[in-house]
Design a protein around this motif. Structure first.
Motif, short mmCIF file in Angstrom:
data_model
loop_
_atom_site.label_atom_id
_atom_site.label_comp_id
_atom_site.label_asym_id
_atom_site.label_seq_id
_atom_site.Cartn_x
_atom_site.Cartn_y
_atom_site.Cartn_z
N ASP A 1 0.43 -1.45 0.00
CA ASP A 1 0.15 -0.42 0.04
C ASP A 1 1.03 1.33 -0.12
O ASP A 1 2.09 1.43 0.57
CB ASP A 1 -0.44 -0.23 1.52
CG ASP A 1 -2.00 0.49 0.70
OD1 ASP A 1 -2.57 1.63 -0.01
OD2 ASP A 1 -2.85 0.70 1.61
N VAL A 2 0.07 2.67 -0.52
CA VAL A 2 1.51 3.75 -1.22
C VAL A 2 1.25 4.12 0.53
O VAL A 2 0.67 3.91 1.54
CB VAL A 2 1.16 4.48 -1.39
CG1 VAL A 2 0.56 4.03 -2.92
CG2 VAL A 2 -0.96 4.98 -1.18
N ASP A 3 2.76 4.99 0.69
CA ASP A 3 3.08 5.56 1.69
C ASP A 3 2.80 7.52 0.68
O ASP A 3 2.97 7.65 0.19
CB ASP A 3 4.61 5.00 1.89
CG ASP A 3 5.36 5.69 2.72
OD1 ASP A 3 4.41 5.95 3.99
OD2 ASP A 3 6.56 5.49 2.99
N ILE B 1 11.06 2.31 -3.66
CA ILE B 1 9.89 1.20 -2.09
C ILE B 1 9.88 1.63 -0.49
O ILE B 1 11.47 1.38 -0.51
CB ILE B 1 9.61 0.43 -3.02
CG1 ILE B 1 8.60 -0.55 -2.01
CG2 ILE B 1 10.48 -0.67 -1.54
CD1 ILE B 1 7.62 -1.35 -3.08
N GLY B 2 8.94 1.76 -0.55
CA GLY B 2 9.01 2.72 1.39
C GLY B 2 8.41 1.28 2.22
O GLY B 2 7.78 0.94 1.27
N MET C 1 10.79 -0.48 -8.56
CA MET C 1 11.36 -0.96 -7.36
C MET C 1 10.67 -1.24 -7.51
O MET C 1 10.66 -2.87 -6.91
CB MET C 1 11.80 0.39 -6.27
CG MET C 1 13.12 0.79 -7.12
SD MET C 1 14.45 -0.40 -7.57
CE MET C 1 15.26 -0.33 -9.14
N ALA C 2 9.55 -0.68 -6.92
CA ALA C 2 7.91 -1.69 -6.45
C ALA C 2 8.24 -3.31 -7.36
O ALA C 2 7.84 -4.05 -6.86
CB ALA C 2 6.67 -0.80 -6.34
N ASP D 1 4.81 -3.09 5.76
CA ASP D 1 3.58 -2.48 4.54
C ASP D 1 4.94 -2.51 3.86
O ASP D 1 6.07 -1.51 4.04
CB ASP D 1 2.86 -0.83 5.37
CG ASP D 1 1.96 -1.18 6.22
OD1 ASP D 1 0.80 -1.84 5.13
OD2 ASP D 1 1.63 -0.95 7.25
N CYS D 2 4.26 -2.28 3.04
CA CYS D 2 5.51 -2.21 1.84
C CYS D 2 5.18 -1.59 0.50
O CYS D 2 3.99 -2.38 -0.20
CB CYS D 2 6.50 -3.77 1.11
SG CYS D 2 7.68 -3.12 0.17
#
Ligand code: MN
Ligand code: MN
Length: 470
Positions: A347-349, A372-373, A459-460, A437-438
């Motif tokens: 899910d987004v950050d 990626i976060g 990158m995701a 979460d990523c």
């Protein structure tokens, strides 16, 4: 060599250097990043609702030899299956070499996005305008949805089961809709209000027509004229709105952003950026060690409730079906599978926005273009409501990304006590799965026009693909 100081040497060895991803790309990678982003933009422009994402994903999967699990009486290593839940959520699996009880690798994204749903009785006439009443879905800043072009997507289901698909406002030849706002000249009172009260939920009325049906013997002639047009176009009557799901979404297209085209601007990137990259990530998985499972869930934006949301038992049913059809099911096997499994909650950050940097703590903020976060935890205040990933698991994921040359960053959602949020992570963690979460950092999250970096998108994809292969 002797012009390197002791400090420089130590710094090189000890400091965690955070570097802009664009500085790290290798020869030829820029073209791959750009091509991937073009394909992603195409996806965004064809998938503005959860149903559209599921329809798109189904056709992509079928082209890649995935079959509905309902067609399979038994499963074996290498089989590629999906399960579609009421056209709004989906589970995808590639059967691995190991038994499921050794654990499976799960990536879960959501395919619903904030929007305006039509109310069950939407159409009305006021001052000879026809309008639709809406009820907003998910966390929105209401003022952002006025005075922009809007499209209408969804389905109308008649009592006999006939389903009418609506998609109007996307084609150049289609009309669009809009929500009006006051002119500044007369907005003195409105401008004094708090931002969140400037436009209220009941003011989010969509303008849909203004020509009256010519007949002096009736009233609400503009509304009748719209009903006449809807009947001609879709074969529906006013009562058919009662069994419809019609979503008002921004009509503008996703585009390249910036002189350098380094970013993507578009609606619904939360969380379709992770949905698309995880879908792409499973396509080239053939005989993984562990069974790879991709979740495209619905209703995340309103709490994951209901039978298409992640809180539903339907995911357990899917995994049980895998166990049954692999002849691996025994009492409590489902729990055992979960206890040994790991997951990326895709899910987004929130990305650091230079204009609003005051909500971020710079050392712990995700940066657009830095990869990626990862969020070890989400939640709000004292980590309330968070699924906090275990350090051992974070280390495993670090190792995976570092081994595969995937640029990642670890961050928090804003400064302490500034706000907060959550994802589906806790739901899977509650089953016993290791979850972190990523996802891709986003600017203007939940707005009609969200911003992401093409580097992070790529990158995701690489991160999710390597996780499925792990
Ligand atoms: Mn999200
Ligand atoms: Mn969201």
């Amino acid at each position: 060599m002797d012009d390197i100081t002791r400090g420089e040497e130590l710094q090189e060895k000890l400091k965690n250097k955070k570097v802009n991803g664009w500085k790290t790309i290798k020869e030829g990678e820029e073209a791959q990043i750009s091509k991937f982003a073009d394909e992603y933009i195409y996806f965004l422009n064809n998938c503005k609702t959860e149903r559209e994402v599921i329809g798109f994903s189904k056709s992509v999967l079928e082209k890649n030899n995935f079959k509905s699990i309902n067609e399979m009486s038994e499963l074996k290593t290498g089989d590629r299956v999906f399960y579609i839940n009421r056209d709004k959520s989906m589970f995808i699996a590639v059967i691995g070499k190991e038994r499921l009880e050794n654990g499976i690798n799960i990536i879960g994204a959501h395919v619903d996005s904030p929007r305006l749903d039509l109310k069950p009785n939407p159409l009305y006439e006021d001052e000879e305008f026809a309008l639709f009443k809406t009820h907003y879905y998910g966390g929105i800043k209401k003022y952002q949805w006025t005075t922009i072009p809007l499209a209408l997507h969804g389905v109308i289901v008649k009592p006999d089961g006939e389903k009418v698909v609506v998609n109007i406002g996307e084609d150049e030849k289609d009309p669009v809709f809009t929500i009006t706002d006051l002119l500044p000249h007369l907005a003195q009172e409105q401008m004094e209000k708090k931002l969140k009260e400037g436009i209220t939920g009941e003011e989010l009325n969509v303008l849909v027509g203004s020509i009256p049906f010519i007949d002096d013997k009736i009233s609400e002639n503009v509304k009748l004229n719209i009903l006449r047009i809807l009947n001609e176009k879709y074969g529906i009557r006013e009562i058919d709105f009662l069994s419809s799901e019609l979503e008002v979404v921004p009509a503008f297209k996703a585009r390249n952003l910036g002189f350098d085209s380094s970013m993507v601007a578009g609606y619904g990137q939360d969380d379709r950026v992770c949905a698309y990259t995880s879908l792409r990530g499973i396509l080239d998985i053939y005989e993984p060690e562990k069974t790879a499972v991709c979740i495209l869930s619905d209703k995340e934006e309103i709490g994951s409730m209901g039978n298409t949301g992640m809180e539903s038992r339907i995911f357990d049913y899917f995994i049980s079906e895998l166990l049954n059809k692999l002849s691996q099911n025994t009492p409590n096997m489902l729990e055992k599978v979960y206890a040994n499994s790991k997951m990326l909650s895709a899910d987004v950050d929130a990305g650091l926005d230079p204009t609003f940097a005051y909500v971020s703590e710079r050392n712990n903020a995700a940066r657009i273009g830095y990869g990626i976060g990862l969020n070890k935890y989400t939640g709000s205040r004292g980590k309330s409501g968070a699924s906090d990933a275990n350090a051992e698991y974070v280390a495993q994921i670090r190792n995976l990304f570092e081994t595969n040359g995937i640029k990642y960053q670890l961050s928090e959602l804003g400064k302490v006590d500034t706000g907060g949020g959550g994802t589906i992570a806790y739901i899977l963690a509650n089953k016993g799965i290791d979850v972190i979460d990523c996802g891709v950092p986003v600017l203007c999250m939940h707005s009609p026009y969200e911003v992401t970096s093409k580097f992070d998108i790529y990158m995701a994809y690489k991160a999710y693909n390597s996780f499925f292969k792990d």
